[in-house]
Design a protein around this motif. Structure first.
Motif, short mmCIF file in Angstrom:
data_model
loop_
_atom_site.label_atom_id
_atom_site.label_comp_id
_atom_site.label_asym_id
_atom_site.label_seq_id
_atom_site.Cartn_x
_atom_site.Cartn_y
_atom_site.Cartn_z
N VAL A 362 -7.93 -69.44 -74.52
CA VAL A 362 -6.85 -70.06 -74.84
C VAL A 362 -6.10 -70.72 -73.56
O VAL A 362 -5.06 -71.31 -73.76
CB VAL A 362 -5.68 -68.94 -75.46
CG1 VAL A 362 -6.45 -68.51 -76.68
CG2 VAL A 362 -5.39 -67.92 -74.65
N PHE A 363 -6.94 -70.86 -72.61
CA PHE A 363 -6.37 -71.33 -71.36
C PHE A 363 -6.88 -72.77 -71.06
O PHE A 363 -7.89 -73.34 -71.28
CB PHE A 363 -6.69 -70.45 -70.01
CG PHE A 363 -6.31 -69.17 -70.26
CD1 PHE A 363 -4.94 -68.93 -69.93
CD2 PHE A 363 -6.99 -68.14 -70.89
CE1 PHE A 363 -4.55 -67.62 -70.15
CE2 PHE A 363 -6.69 -66.87 -70.84
CZ PHE A 363 -5.43 -66.59 -70.66
N ASN A 364 -5.95 -73.55 -70.24
CA ASN A 364 -6.35 -75.02 -69.75
C ASN A 364 -6.98 -74.86 -68.53
O ASN A 364 -7.28 -73.90 -68.10
CB ASN A 364 -5.02 -75.92 -69.81
CG ASN A 364 -4.05 -75.28 -68.75
OD1 ASN A 364 -4.50 -74.66 -67.90
ND2 ASN A 364 -2.95 -75.78 -69.02
N ASN A 370 -2.40 -72.16 -73.35
CA ASN A 370 -2.03 -73.16 -74.43
C ASN A 370 -1.30 -72.46 -75.41
O ASN A 370 -2.00 -71.35 -76.14
CB ASN A 370 -3.34 -74.03 -74.84
CG ASN A 370 -3.82 -74.80 -73.88
OD1 ASN A 370 -3.20 -75.57 -73.28
ND2 ASN A 370 -5.08 -74.93 -73.81
N HIS A 371 -0.08 -72.76 -75.76
CA HIS A 371 0.60 -71.97 -76.75
C HIS A 371 1.59 -73.04 -77.35
O HIS A 371 2.02 -73.94 -76.75
CB HIS A 371 1.26 -70.71 -76.23
CG HIS A 371 2.22 -71.27 -75.22
ND1 HIS A 371 3.51 -71.29 -75.41
CD2 HIS A 371 2.23 -71.18 -73.77
CE1 HIS A 371 4.22 -71.68 -74.37
NE2 HIS A 371 3.52 -71.51 -73.26
N GLN A 372 2.13 -72.46 -78.46
CA GLN A 372 3.39 -73.06 -78.99
C GLN A 372 4.42 -72.12 -79.13
O GLN A 372 4.20 -71.21 -79.98
CB GLN A 372 3.12 -73.98 -80.23
CG GLN A 372 4.25 -74.36 -80.84
CD GLN A 372 4.00 -75.54 -82.03
OE1 GLN A 372 2.86 -75.44 -82.64
NE2 GLN A 372 4.78 -76.03 -82.51
N GLY A 374 4.83 -69.49 -77.51
CA GLY A 374 4.28 -68.30 -77.06
C GLY A 374 3.15 -68.02 -77.99
O GLY A 374 2.50 -66.80 -77.66
N VAL A 375 2.88 -68.46 -79.15
CA VAL A 375 1.73 -68.42 -80.00
C VAL A 375 0.61 -69.07 -79.76
O VAL A 375 0.85 -70.24 -79.74
CB VAL A 375 2.40 -68.75 -81.53
CG1 VAL A 375 1.22 -68.27 -82.54
CG2 VAL A 375 3.79 -68.04 -81.54
N THR A 376 -0.47 -68.37 -79.54
CA THR A 376 -1.66 -69.22 -78.92
C THR A 376 -2.49 -69.54 -80.28
O THR A 376 -2.12 -69.04 -81.33
CB THR A 376 -2.48 -68.07 -78.36
OG1 THR A 376 -3.29 -67.20 -78.91
CG2 THR A 376 -1.75 -67.65 -77.16
N THR A 377 -3.68 -70.07 -80.42
CA THR A 377 -4.60 -70.32 -81.37
C THR A 377 -5.35 -69.29 -81.68
O THR A 377 -6.21 -69.31 -82.69
CB THR A 377 -5.52 -71.45 -80.56
OG1 THR A 377 -6.16 -71.56 -79.67
CG2 THR A 377 -4.62 -72.99 -80.55
N HIS A 378 -5.31 -68.19 -81.17
CA HIS A 378 -6.23 -67.12 -81.31
C HIS A 378 -5.15 -66.07 -81.95
O HIS A 378 -3.93 -65.30 -81.59
CB HIS A 378 -6.72 -66.33 -80.29
CG HIS A 378 -8.28 -66.63 -80.18
ND1 HIS A 378 -9.35 -65.54 -80.57
CD2 HIS A 378 -8.87 -67.64 -79.58
CE1 HIS A 378 -10.16 -66.41 -80.25
NE2 HIS A 378 -10.12 -67.50 -79.67
N ALA A 379 -5.36 -65.87 -83.45
CA ALA A 379 -4.30 -64.94 -84.20
C ALA A 379 -4.18 -63.68 -83.28
O ALA A 379 -5.36 -62.81 -83.07
CB ALA A 379 -4.96 -64.93 -85.70
N TRP A 388 9.89 -71.85 -69.27
CA TRP A 388 10.06 -72.93 -70.18
C TRP A 388 8.96 -72.69 -71.33
O TRP A 388 8.27 -73.53 -71.90
CB TRP A 388 9.68 -74.36 -69.65
CG TRP A 388 11.01 -75.03 -69.07
CD1 TRP A 388 11.39 -74.89 -67.87
CD2 TRP A 388 11.92 -75.81 -70.01
NE1 TRP A 388 12.50 -75.63 -67.71
CE2 TRP A 388 12.97 -76.35 -69.10
CE3 TRP A 388 12.04 -76.14 -71.21
CZ2 TRP A 388 14.03 -76.77 -69.31
CZ3 TRP A 388 13.21 -76.75 -71.62
CH2 TRP A 388 14.27 -77.06 -70.68
N LEU A 389 8.82 -71.38 -71.71
CA LEU A 389 7.75 -71.27 -72.92
C LEU A 389 8.49 -71.72 -74.11
O LEU A 389 7.99 -72.25 -74.80
CB LEU A 389 7.82 -69.51 -72.90
CG LEU A 389 6.95 -68.93 -74.07
CD1 LEU A 389 5.90 -67.95 -73.60
CD2 LEU A 389 7.84 -68.67 -75.32
#
Length: 432
Positions: A362-364, A370-372, A374-379, A388-389
């Motif tokens: 989940v990292f650049n 990478n998150h929206q 604080g929510v990542t693409t891994h459930a 600035w989260l």
């Protein structure tokens, strides 16, 4: 605080990694929803505030912004700035009220996803599993020190800003402070006020006024909605996360930090530190640009306040503009450490994040998740407490509660309603 000895389970619905204000805020909301969880903390709860702040440290934001969940500031000086010991007392009160299910002195060495769902956490006290993991360890992990620091004379005491305590803890002699962000500027002031000869290598940090037109600038910006501005609406978008914080201080009731005034009083300023040759340091000729740019930001923020006052028809003190009180007529581009009598160097150039122990893709390229919000693409994997989260206050006492509640409400709805892959679908809690 709940004693760790009562915890024998190896699986929890939620595990929080990190017992600072962000992890404890998440624990508050999990307790409210009666969701079983465990907080794992490498040191002790709120360790950074206890061990990584100098003696004269004070908040740079007013006390009223201390708004941890269920525990807002309740003192008699809402527009003052708590000092280090007062901050620790405030946090102790929060912990005592919260009674979090925390295990201190536990290092999480590895987090990996399980094929069946959820995560495995390998720690110094054994292996745990969890349906959801909230990484609340912050983003300031590895102190940044340039490679050439290892070649400096052994007679020079070198410390990072997180190790600085007070002027008396340094050897006799002049001090070079490298970096002019919040920590660098305040540490340079601390040394300067103690009568130390200070040399300061500046960077591109901006600055802002402490008070303007009769109020704290923070109060004005709060009224203007700046602290509620989500990162996706900021002109810089996610790029704002890379910005250096504005330097200002809450010391002695709060005031501006003006490096030009320090220079008038004998502090020696340089541009960006570049390299070392023997015992001589060289600097880029960026001092004037650094000072000018910091002042431009200072005046720009004040102009935005002027516009707000005019638009709202507010009666306030007269507007003003900062004018330089000192100019670098000739920039110093080299500094011989021996000739200047420098015996100490304090590195105030920040930290790098280190999430190498989170083995989830989940990292650049820079190692940032990478998150929206604080929510990542891994459930089931979340981050909390990062700068600035979501808003300016995400990594601070003022905004972490909002972020923690958002993530916990999402976890609750996933558990109750059975949503799977919520982060991939863009699902957000219906309650927020």
């Amino acid at each position: 605080m709940i004693q760790p000895s009562i915890y024998h389970a190896s699986h929890y619905p939620v595990i929080i990694v990190g017992g600072g204000q962000s992890g404890l805020s998440a624990s508050h909301y999990l307790q409210q929803l009666d969701i079983e969880h465990l907080v794992l903390e490498k040191h002790e709860a709120t360790h950074a505030w206890r061990e990584k702040r100098w003696d004269a440290f004070s908040l740079v934001t007013p006390n009223w912004q201390c708004n941890l969940p269920g525990y807002p500031y309740a003192g008699n000086d809402p527009h003052g700035f708590m000092k280090r010991d007062e901050i620790i007392a405030y946090l102790d009160g929060f912990i005592d009220t919260l009674q979090p299910p925390i295990r201190e002195g536990v290092t999480v060495n590895l987090v990996t996803p399980l094929e069946s769902g959820g995560y495995e956490l390998q720690t110094t006290v054994g292996t745990f599993t969890a349906d959801h993991v909230i990484v609340a360890s912050g983003g300031y992990h590895t102190p940044i020190i340039p490679d050439f620091a290892a070649k400096l004379p052994a007679t020079i005491t070198q410390i990072h800003s997180e190790q600085y305590r007070n002027p008396e803890s340094l050897p006799e002699g002049a001090v070079l402070v490298v970096g002019s962000g919040q920590s660098g500027a305040q540490i340079a002031e601390d040394l300067h006020l103690a009568g130390k000869q200070v040399y300061l290598a500046t960077g591109d940090a901006p600055r802002c006024a402490r008070f303007y037109r009769g109020r704290d600038v923070v109060d004005w910006l709060a009224d203007m909605g700046y602290y509620d501005l989500p990162v996706e609406e900021h002109p810089l978008r996610e790029g704002v996360r890379d910005n250096t914080n504005h330097y200002v201080t809450g010391r002695d009731g709060g005031r501006d930090i003006d490096l030009r005034r320090f220079a008038k009083d004998g502090m020696v300023l340089f541009g960006r530190l570049e390299q070392l040759d023997g015992d001589t340091l060289s600097f880029a000729p960026t001092l004037k640009a650094n000072l000018d740019n910091a002042d431009a930001v200072y005046n720009r923020i004040n102009r935005s306040i002027d516009q707000y006052i005019e638009k709202q028809g507010i009666t306030a003190e007269s507007a003003s503009r900062y004018e330089p009180v000192w100019e670098p007529m000739n920039e110093h581009n080299t500094l011989n450490l021996n000739e200047a009598g420098i015996t100490s160097i304090i590195w105030c150039i920040g930290f790098r994040p280190d999430f190498s122990w989170v083995d989830v893709p989940v990292f650049n390229a820079q190692g940032y998740p990478n998150h929206q919000r604080g929510v990542t693409t891994h459930a089931g994997l979340y981050f909390l407490g990062l700068p600035w989260l979501y808003t300016w206050g995400s990594g601070r006492f003022s905004g972490v509660a909002r972020d923690a509640e958002f993530i916990v409400r999402l976890i609750d709805e996933i558990r109750v309603k059975g949503y799977v892959g919520a982060s991939e679908s863009g699902y957000v809690p219906s309650t927020l």
